[in-house]
Enzyme design. Structure first.
Site, PDB file in Angstrom:
ATOM      1  N   HIS A  94       5.584  -2.923  -6.658  1.00 35.80           N
ATOM      2  CA  HIS A  94       5.771  -4.361  -6.421  1.00 35.80           C
ATOM      3  C   HIS A  94       6.069  -5.116  -7.718  1.00 35.80           C
ATOM      4  O   HIS A  94       6.768  -6.138  -7.693  1.00 35.80           O
ATOM      5  CB  HIS A  94       4.547  -4.929  -5.705  1.00 35.80           C
ATOM      6  CG  HIS A  94       4.455  -4.498  -4.276  1.00 35.80           C
ATOM      7  ND1 HIS A  94       3.801  -3.349  -3.883  1.00 35.80           N
ATOM      8  CD2 HIS A  94       4.961  -5.046  -3.136  1.00 35.80           C
ATOM      9  CE1 HIS A  94       3.906  -3.214  -2.566  1.00 35.80           C
ATOM     10  NE2 HIS A  94       4.600  -4.221  -2.088  1.00 35.80           N
ATOM     11  N   HIS A 143       6.070   1.915   2.810  1.00 36.44           N
ATOM     12  CA  HIS A 143       4.765   1.735   3.433  1.00 36.44           C
ATOM     13  C   HIS A 143       4.470   2.806   4.489  1.00 36.44           C
ATOM     14  O   HIS A 143       3.310   2.970   4.878  1.00 36.44           O
ATOM     15  CB  HIS A 143       4.640   0.326   4.024  1.00 36.44           C
ATOM     16  CG  HIS A 143       4.328  -0.708   2.988  1.00 36.44           C
ATOM     17  ND1 HIS A 143       3.066  -0.867   2.462  1.00 36.44           N
ATOM     18  CD2 HIS A 143       5.111  -1.617   2.359  1.00 36.44           C
ATOM     19  CE1 HIS A 143       3.077  -1.845   1.566  1.00 36.44           C
ATOM     20  NE2 HIS A 143       4.306  -2.305   1.482  1.00 36.44           N
ATOM     21  N   GLU A 149      -4.747  -4.749  -2.827  1.00 36.27           N
ATOM     22  CA  GLU A 149      -3.887  -4.664  -1.633  1.00 36.27           C
ATOM     23  C   GLU A 149      -4.534  -5.159  -0.336  1.00 36.27           C
ATOM     24  O   GLU A 149      -3.870  -5.946   0.357  1.00 36.27           O
ATOM     25  CB  GLU A 149      -3.364  -3.242  -1.456  1.00 36.27           C
ATOM     26  CG  GLU A 149      -2.316  -3.212  -0.338  1.00 36.27           C
ATOM     27  CD  GLU A 149      -1.695  -1.844  -0.152  1.00 36.27           C
ATOM     28  OE1 GLU A 149      -0.691  -1.775   0.557  1.00 36.27           O
ATOM     29  OE2 GLU A 149      -2.204  -0.860  -0.689  1.00 36.27           O
ATOM     30  N   HIS A 195      -4.770  -9.866   0.000  1.00 32.78           N
ATOM     31  CA  HIS A 195      -3.329  -9.634   0.031  1.00 32.78           C
ATOM     32  C   HIS A 195      -2.823  -9.495   1.465  1.00 32.78           C
ATOM     33  O   HIS A 195      -1.870 -10.166   1.881  1.00 32.78           O
ATOM     34  CB  HIS A 195      -2.973  -8.378  -0.771  1.00 32.78           C
ATOM     35  CG  HIS A 195      -1.598  -7.859  -0.490  1.00 32.78           C
ATOM     36  ND1 HIS A 195      -1.349  -6.881   0.452  1.00 32.78           N
ATOM     37  CD2 HIS A 195      -0.392  -8.202  -0.991  1.00 32.78           C
ATOM     38  CE1 HIS A 195      -0.049  -6.644   0.509  1.00 32.78           C
ATOM     39  NE2 HIS A 195       0.555  -7.420  -0.361  1.00 32.78           N
ATOM     40  N   HIS A 253       3.723 -12.645  -3.941  1.00 40.25           N
ATOM     41  CA  HIS A 253       3.635 -11.463  -4.792  1.00 40.25           C
ATOM     42  C   HIS A 253       3.755 -11.812  -6.272  1.00 40.25           C
ATOM     43  O   HIS A 253       3.370 -10.987  -7.121  1.00 40.25           O
ATOM     44  CB  HIS A 253       4.652 -10.412  -4.362  1.00 40.25           C
ATOM     45  CG  HIS A 253       4.129  -9.524  -3.273  1.00 40.25           C
ATOM     46  ND1 HIS A 253       3.417  -8.386  -3.536  1.00 40.25           N
ATOM     47  CD2 HIS A 253       4.158  -9.651  -1.920  1.00 40.25           C
ATOM     48  CE1 HIS A 253       3.045  -7.822  -2.388  1.00 40.25           C
ATOM     49  NE2 HIS A 253       3.478  -8.570  -1.399  1.00 40.25           N
TER      50      HIS A 253
END
Length: 685
Positions: free
Chosen positions: A239, A214, A351, A366, A406
């Site tokens: 992911h 990230h 996202e 998200h 997720h």
């Protein structure tokens, strides 16, 4: 030309709560700063303090004066608060500070800004923004950011360790200190089924990897930092692979695949108590009992309001786009989710990053999902409680509910992929190329058998310990490890010399009930182990590939790198060292397996490089872990859709993996045998 030693910027990340003028690093470096750089508490005695700490310094660095920047907004986050990108207020502050660092016109100004802001802003915020800036500024690409484990061990280590560390560092001479062992089971007992996979979810390398990914692919910030090639698609694929790997670990431990979090109104069965203390906020990360229910968030002090119904609306609108094949842009015009570009659009919508095609319409479910789950214990701040582990990218993968949430995210992408045209035999095949045999070879193990075990390793956390005597303080942790192995692949090429792309996947042979898989389900559990170019001569070819060369992983030493001892000494590897820190930990390449041997299927494919190749120069770039991390300042190094050939539903008439195969593919049954033994620690850095 600047006279700045860029390594001094890295020193500012060490001992994050200590003032700028205290000694740092191997050389006992001291920064001499203009007096107005110091915090108000130190300004009246600044000269005496700086003289005192400079007296026996090994190295002194003079920081140039600058006009103080406007930090009014940035200072809204106090120095003793926790920090997370998932909180909108914090996100906005991080973008402003990162932009300030990126816009510095040269290294001298960057160093002065860093020194000035370090004395004032939140330490977690400072570390994040500095690391993003270092990774993305053109003049700092040869710098090595330290692992977050080094600078903020409180995000990874049992809070009881710090009391022992203080005793060790204050009483025991530096040469006689022994590592402090982190217990294997310290967050839960075997009464908690989810704890069977805690060795994986709480792995230091796994969580450091998520944080570093990230940093390379932030969802907000200056556009030049966020807008990378196929960024939304990479969010999906990274992911997706995390979820496949997690489910494989669960099945190796006789657990079902993870439950999807599909209803925000029902109690959440997963509990988690992280046993972490924030050394910055001086508060423990809150736990979450089983059976709690999400509520609307209204934390006025944090300027934070989220309604559950808004997240539900955002999800419904994304599914509307998936099922219709069209999304609304900011002008309310319907645009197609195309066969190859649609997944990138969808990834940024889900996202959601600042690249979202229409954030006002598709929302931010998200990130808000992480946020609401993180304050489920105190949604209106009546108890003045900070957020839980799920609310911080550095710690979120420790929490079982990360995977429940997720699983829902992943299902969105899988559902979209099921709407795309299925790959034809022509799109999968490679005329004249036949994979005739594949085998797995490992020292002291039978053919086609992976071997896993436990290993203890040491990590120095002294750079994250403030106001304590200098010198290393090692913690010893236990982690999964596997015996190195080689793939041996026999390929027959009936044509002229040519190239191909070798794609290797590993997946389960049977489902939880012991039945063979239908490919429509099995494909979502196929984990990519490696991807690399091969040269094929006419006739028979034997390809040997070492597991340590995987394009998915980075070596153990890079995951837990010490920036003083593990940095490259020069050449093209130096510039890319940080970016390569993004990769999947090598020690977690192979799933745990079982004592009797967990049955898996090893899939190998040689695809037509004419359809794979991206025409670009990668000379002087790091290709480590390009599968998950791409290549810095380059296009993603594969034209195919990420996850090919398993990213779409199988063609008509194909129900099993064996039926899916074309001559350029082959499957070999293998097993993963776990030996419940622990080997001694690796040599320290």
């Amino acid at each position: 030309m600047s006279n700045v030693d860029k390594n001094h910027l890295i020193l500012m990340l060490f001992h994050p709560k200590e003032p700028i003028f205290t000694k740092k690093g191997e050389k006992n470096t001291v920064f001499n700063v203009p007096q107005h750089f110091l915090r108000n508490r130190y300004q009246s005695i600044g000269v005496d303090l700086q003289d005192r700490f400079s007296a026996d310094a090994g190295e002194q660095v003079t920081i140039n004066d600058i006009k103080p920047p406007n930090l009014t907004n940035v200072l809204q986050l106090k120095r003793d608060e926790n920090f997370t990108l998932f909180l909108p207020k914090h996100n906005k502050i991080a973008t402003e500070l990162t932009t300030l660092y990126l816009r510095a016109k040269n290294l001298d100004e960057f160093q002065s800004l860093a020194a000035y802001t370090r004395e004032r802003v939140n330490p977690y915020l400072f570390n994040y923004c500095m690391c993003v800036a270092i990774l993305h500024r053109k003049d700092t690409r040869d710098m090595d950011i330290p692992s977050l484990i080094e600078t903020f061990p409180d995000k990874y280590v049992d809070s009881q360790v710090f009391a022992k560390a203080r005793e060790e560092v204050n009483i025991v001479p530096e040469g006689s200190r022994t590592p402090i062992e982190i217990p294997v089971d310290y967050t839960a007992s075997n009464l908690e089924d989810e704890h069977r996979v805690a060795y994986w979810t709480e792995d230091l390398g796994l969580n450091a990897h998520h944080w570093h990914w990230h940093l390379v692919y932030p969802f907000s910030g200056p556009m030049e930092v966020v807008n990378k090639d196929r960024r939304g698609e990479l969010f999906y694929y990274f992911h997706h692979q995390v979820m496949a790997r997690y489910n494989m670990e669960r099945m190796c431990n006789k657990l079902k695949r993870v439950r999807r979090l599909v209803n925000f109104r029902e109690p959440i069965p997963e509990a988690y108590f992280p046993k972490l203390d924030s050394l910055v906020a001086n508060r423990s990360y809150p736990g979450r009992p089983a059976g709690m229910t999400l509520q609307d968030v209204n934390r006025e002090q944090d300027q934070w309001k989220i309604d559950i119904k808004d997240m539900e609306t955002a999800i419904a609108r994304i599914y509307e786009a998936i099922h219709s094949g069209f999304y609304r842009d900011t002008n309310n015009r319907m645009q197609p989710l195309t066969e190859f570009g649609g997944i990138d659009i969808l990834g940024n919508l889900v996202e959601a990053s600042i690249l979202s095609a229409n954030p006002a319409y598709y929302g931010n479910w998200h990130n808000f999902g992480h946020a609401t789950l993180s304050v489920i214990h105190d949604p209106d701040l009546r108890h003045l409680e900070s957020f839980g582990a799920i609310g911080d990218p550095a710690t979120s993968m420790r929490d079982p509910v990360f995977y429940s949430m997720h699983a829902m995210v992943n299902d969105m992408f899988v559902e979209y992929k099921s709407t795309l045209p299925r790959y034809t035999v022509a799109q999968l095949g490679y005329d004249g190329v036949t994979v005739t045999k594949i085998s797995l070879q490992s020292q002291n193990s039978p053919e086609n058998q992976f071997s896993t075990f436990w290993q203890q390793s040491d990590v120095d956390m002294s750079r994250g310990l403030d106001f304590q005597p200098r010198g290393p303080v090692f913690v010893r942790f236990t982690h999964l490890q596997h015996q190195p192995f080689n793939y041996v692949i026999n390929v027959n090429n009936t044509g002229a010399a040519r190239q191909g792309t070798c794609r290797i996947f590993l997946g389960p042979q049977f489902d939880e009930r012991g039945n063979p898989w239908l490919l429509v389900d099995q494909r979502n559990l196929m984990v990519e182990m490696d991807r690399f170019a091969v040269n094929l001569t006419p006739g028979q070819n034997v390809i040997t590939r070492a597991s340590t060369s995987s394009a998915v992983t980075i070596p153990f030493e890079r995951t837990f790198r010490n920036v003083d001892t593990n940095r490259p000494t020069g050449g093209p590897g130096l510039e890319q060292f940080n970016f390569c820190g993004c990769g999947w930990p090598q020690h977690l390449l192979v799933f745990k397996g079982t004592p009797e041997g967990y049955p898996c299927q090893l899939f190998v494919m040689i695809s037509n490089i004419a359809d794979d190749r991206v025409n670009q120069s990668t000379e002087g770039t790091c290709n480590d872990a390009a599968v998950y991390c791409g290549i810095r300042d380059r296009l993603y190094p594969d034209r195919r859709s990420m996850g090919y050939p398993f990213d779409r539903s199988p063609r008509d008439g194909v129900t099993t993996l064996q039926q899916f195969l074309t001559p350029n593919m082959r499957v070999q049954n293998v097993s993963i045998v776990h030996q419940n033994r622990t080997i001694r620690p690796r040599a320290r850095n």
